[in-house]
Scaffold this motif. Sequence first.
Motif, PDB file in Angstrom:
ATOM      1  N   LEU A   1       5.255  22.476  -3.974  1.00  0.00           N
ATOM      2  CA  LEU A   1       6.362  21.780  -3.315  1.00  0.00           C
ATOM      3  C   LEU A   1       7.485  21.506  -4.288  1.00  0.00           C
ATOM      4  CD1 LEU A   1       7.366  20.260  -0.722  1.00  0.00           C
ATOM      5  CD2 LEU A   1       6.330  18.201  -1.707  1.00  0.00           C
ATOM      6  N   SER A   2       8.700  21.814  -3.869  1.00  0.00           N
ATOM      7  CA  SER A   2       9.910  21.437  -4.606  1.00  0.00           C
ATOM      8  C   SER A   2      10.715  20.472  -3.747  1.00  0.00           C
ATOM      9  CB  SER A   2      10.771  22.660  -4.929  1.00  0.00           C
ATOM     10  OG  SER A   2      10.115  23.556  -5.798  1.00  0.00           O
ATOM     11  N   VAL A   3      11.239  19.431  -4.369  1.00  0.00           N
ATOM     12  CA  VAL A   3      12.108  18.480  -3.684  1.00  0.00           C
ATOM     13  C   VAL A   3      13.480  18.559  -4.344  1.00  0.00           C
ATOM     14  CG1 VAL A   3      12.501  16.077  -3.042  1.00  0.00           C
ATOM     15  CG2 VAL A   3      10.173  16.977  -3.141  1.00  0.00           C
ATOM     16  N   VAL A   4      14.475  19.007  -3.594  1.00  0.00           N
ATOM     17  CA  VAL A   4      15.832  19.198  -4.109  1.00  0.00           C
ATOM     18  C   VAL A   4      16.684  17.998  -3.700  1.00  0.00           C
ATOM     19  CG1 VAL A   4      17.907  20.624  -3.999  1.00  0.00           C
ATOM     20  CG2 VAL A   4      15.639  21.699  -4.025  1.00  0.00           C
ATOM     21  N   ILE A   5      17.329  17.378  -4.686  1.00  0.00           N
ATOM     22  CA  ILE A   5      18.121  16.174  -4.433  1.00  0.00           C
ATOM     23  C   ILE A   5      19.508  16.344  -5.039  1.00  0.00           C
ATOM     24  CG2 ILE A   5      18.202  13.662  -4.631  1.00  0.00           C
ATOM     25  CD1 ILE A   5      15.243  13.658  -5.216  1.00  0.00           C
ATOM     26  N   PRO A   6      20.540  16.639  -4.229  1.00  0.00           N
ATOM     27  CA  PRO A   6      21.912  16.661  -4.756  1.00  0.00           C
ATOM     28  C   PRO A   6      22.352  15.244  -5.122  1.00  0.00           C
ATOM     29  CG  PRO A   6      21.737  17.816  -2.641  1.00  0.00           C
ATOM     30  CD  PRO A   6      20.478  17.028  -2.813  1.00  0.00           C
ATOM     31  N   MET A   7      23.065  15.114  -6.240  1.00  0.00           N
ATOM     32  CA  MET A   7      23.495  13.800  -6.696  1.00  0.00           C
ATOM     33  C   MET A   7      24.925  13.850  -7.193  1.00  0.00           C
ATOM     34  SD  MET A   7      20.256  12.197  -8.755  1.00  0.00           S
ATOM     35  CE  MET A   7      18.727  11.785  -7.922  1.00  0.00           C
ATOM     36  N   TYR A   8      25.699  12.850  -6.788  1.00  0.00           N
ATOM     37  CA  TYR A   8      27.057  12.693  -7.298  1.00  0.00           C
ATOM     38  C   TYR A   8      27.346  11.202  -7.436  1.00  0.00           C
ATOM     39  CZ  TYR A   8      32.132  12.763  -7.642  1.00  0.00           C
ATOM     40  OH  TYR A   8      33.423  12.571  -8.059  1.00  0.00           O
TER      41      TYR A   8
ATOM     42  N   ARG B   1      11.281  26.397  -7.233  1.00  0.00           N
ATOM     43  CA  ARG B   1      10.219  27.386  -7.414  1.00  0.00           C
ATOM     44  C   ARG B   1       9.022  27.151  -6.508  1.00  0.00           C
ATOM     45  NH1 ARG B   1       9.875  26.470 -13.815  1.00  0.00           N
ATOM     46  NH2 ARG B   1       9.762  24.357 -12.990  1.00  0.00           N
ATOM     47  N   GLY B   2       9.094  26.158  -5.664  1.00  0.00           N
ATOM     48  CA  GLY B   2       7.948  25.818  -4.835  1.00  0.00           C
ATOM     49  C   GLY B   2       7.748  26.753  -3.661  1.00  0.00           C
ATOM     50  N   ARG B   3       6.522  26.788  -3.148  1.00  0.00           N
ATOM     51  CA  ARG B   3       6.217  27.551  -1.941  1.00  0.00           C
ATOM     52  C   ARG B   3       6.943  26.942  -0.742  1.00  0.00           C
ATOM     53  NH1 ARG B   3       1.167  27.593  -2.503  1.00  0.00           N
ATOM     54  NH2 ARG B   3       1.009  29.691  -3.338  1.00  0.00           N
ATOM     55  N   TRP B   4       7.095  25.626  -0.755  1.00  0.00           N
ATOM     56  CA  TRP B   4       7.894  24.926   0.246  1.00  0.00           C
ATOM     57  C   TRP B   4       8.930  24.074  -0.477  1.00  0.00           C
ATOM     58  CZ3 TRP B   4       2.452  24.978   1.160  1.00  0.00           C
ATOM     59  CH2 TRP B   4       2.068  25.785   2.244  1.00  0.00           C
ATOM     60  N   VAL B   5      10.115  23.947   0.135  1.00  0.00           N
ATOM     61  CA  VAL B   5      11.220  23.226  -0.494  1.00  0.00           C
ATOM     62  C   VAL B   5      11.749  22.177   0.481  1.00  0.00           C
ATOM     63  CG1 VAL B   5      13.483  23.414  -1.579  1.00  0.00           C
ATOM     64  CG2 VAL B   5      11.847  25.291  -1.801  1.00  0.00           C
ATOM     65  N   VAL B   6      11.816  20.945   0.024  1.00  0.00           N
ATOM     66  CA  VAL B   6      12.365  19.842   0.809  1.00  0.00           C
ATOM     67  C   VAL B   6      13.707  19.451   0.223  1.00  0.00           C
ATOM     68  CG1 VAL B   6      12.077  17.413   1.462  1.00  0.00           C
ATOM     69  CG2 VAL B   6      10.106  18.944   1.480  1.00  0.00           C
ATOM     70  N   SER B   7      14.712  19.290   1.071  1.00  0.00           N
ATOM     71  CA  SER B   7      16.016  18.774   0.635  1.00  0.00           C
ATOM     72  C   SER B   7      16.126  17.321   1.064  1.00  0.00           C
ATOM     73  CB  SER B   7      17.158  19.601   1.234  1.00  0.00           C
ATOM     74  OG  SER B   7      17.063  19.675   2.640  1.00  0.00           O
ATOM     75  N   LEU B   8      16.551  16.477   0.137  1.00  0.00           N
ATOM     76  CA  LEU B   8      16.564  15.032   0.357  1.00  0.00           C
ATOM     77  C   LEU B   8      17.778  14.447  -0.332  1.00  0.00           C
ATOM     78  CD1 LEU B   8      14.970  12.392   1.250  1.00  0.00           C
ATOM     79  CD2 LEU B   8      13.984  12.432  -1.044  1.00  0.00           C
ATOM     80  N   ASP B   9      18.488  13.536   0.357  1.00  0.00           N
ATOM     81  CA  ASP B   9      19.602  12.826  -0.269  1.00  0.00           C
ATOM     82  C   ASP B   9      19.076  11.678  -1.116  1.00  0.00           C
ATOM     83  OD1 ASP B   9      21.481  14.495   0.804  1.00  0.00           O
ATOM     84  OD2 ASP B   9      21.916  13.212   2.533  1.00  0.00           O
TER      85      ASP B   9
ATOM     86  N   MET C   1       5.713  16.379   6.837  1.00  0.00           N
ATOM     87  CA  MET C   1       6.405  17.667   6.824  1.00  0.00           C
ATOM     88  C   MET C   1       5.530  18.746   6.194  1.00  0.00           C
ATOM     89  SD  MET C   1      10.320  16.754   5.717  1.00  0.00           S
ATOM     90  CE  MET C   1      11.551  16.251   6.922  1.00  0.00           C
ATOM     91  N   LEU C   2       4.923  18.425   5.065  1.00  0.00           N
ATOM     92  CA  LEU C   2       4.077  19.398   4.381  1.00  0.00           C
ATOM     93  C   LEU C   2       2.868  19.764   5.226  1.00  0.00           C
ATOM     94  CD1 LEU C   2       3.625  21.057   1.830  1.00  0.00           C
ATOM     95  CD2 LEU C   2       2.426  19.097   0.837  1.00  0.00           C
TER      96      LEU C   2
ATOM     97  N   ARG D   1      15.096  18.249   5.426  1.00  0.00           N
ATOM     98  CA  ARG D   1      14.232  19.243   6.062  1.00  0.00           C
ATOM     99  C   ARG D   1      13.328  19.872   5.014  1.00  0.00           C
ATOM    100  NH1 ARG D   1      18.906  21.876   5.154  1.00  0.00           N
ATOM    101  NH2 ARG D   1      19.880  21.072   7.045  1.00  0.00           N
ATOM    102  N   LEU D   2      12.293  20.513   5.505  1.00  0.00           N
ATOM    103  CA  LEU D   2      11.416  21.338   4.669  1.00  0.00           C
ATOM    104  C   LEU D   2      11.529  22.777   5.129  1.00  0.00           C
ATOM    105  CD1 LEU D   2       7.795  20.739   3.491  1.00  0.00           C
ATOM    106  CD2 LEU D   2       8.307  22.785   4.841  1.00  0.00           C
ATOM    107  N   VAL D   3      11.636  23.698   4.177  1.00  0.00           N
ATOM    108  CA  VAL D   3      11.694  25.120   4.499  1.00  0.00           C
ATOM    109  C   VAL D   3      10.685  25.864   3.628  1.00  0.00           C
ATOM    110  CG1 VAL D   3      14.103  25.099   5.259  1.00  0.00           C
ATOM    111  CG2 VAL D   3      13.580  25.498   2.854  1.00  0.00           C
TER     112      VAL D   3
END
Length: 347
Positions: free
Chosen positions: A11-18, A92-100, A113-114, A165-167
Amino acid sequence: MGTDLAGEITLSVVIPMYNEEAVISGLVARLRPVLDGLHTEYEVVAVDDGSRDATVALLTAQADEWPQLRIVRLRRNSGHQAALTAGLHRARGRWVVSLDADLQDPPEAIAEMLRLAQAGADVVYGVRADRSTDTVFKRQTARAYYRLMRRIVGAELPAQAGDFRLVSRDVVETLRQLPERTPVYRLLVPALGFPSAEVRYVREARLAGETKYPLPRMIALAWDSVANFTAAPLRLATWLGLGSFLACLALIAFGIVGHLRGVTIPGWTSLFVAVLLFGGVQLVCLGLLGEYVGRIYATVQNRPTFHVGSDTAEDQPATPELSNTADRPAAPEPEANAGRPVAAVRG
């Protein structure tokens, strides 16, 4: 729990930050126990979108204590969707979650989700069942936005589903092959048609700081959504041109009849109004056409939508990459479906 980030990651969790220095400590305190409780290999990809505050320094301090935390820095502020693209491309995960980072979307939903993904769904949407913490204006504009987008994209677009979401890896690789320069993932992912499921949750108030989506950015997102998925504005220009032509014919007929009857028509007023009317319509049409020509021009230029300055998971500085042509390690083989059947799977 420790893990080797060079090994296989589930699992990868992607978090955009600004400029998110106010929420980092609370985010880590809430997210890490959730991910550790999954008892699986994971990584957290924090994408710094050119922050001007102490976001990077605080993330670096957290990474010293949390080996699964990666920090991907963009050289300049490129926007939320571009930062999300950078994270998706480097995850690099088999599943990727995007989270704020603001915790309006609960990290606790990741476990469900997983589970749904492991049961067969390629996409699991986080759907906001309750938005009472948002302002009335925000709720009304969001409702209008999703109503319009469902008419454009189709009924497969979940109402009130944002970027939480998870993809699966298959979805990520498909997204990477698309030539989208300004992707709107909340529309693009449903349009792909992968089997999907939903996890409903109550949207919470922002943990701290200010929203990164003020009214101008909301308007820009709405326009990108329309322009990327439909040629309706061009059709509007066509109808405006046709209407102007019919109005011109009517004015010509009116002038001829008046001339035959000997009626004096004030020439200056009618000419002035006609020039304003037709000139305005032409400008609107040219503006709409210019917007699409500008997008074609930007695509032909093929300039990168983001530049990665560094990645703490790599030994050497990252090289700039295009959002639709970035190289990446080979994806792991898909895991066999496990668990019980998914009741809310679509597609």
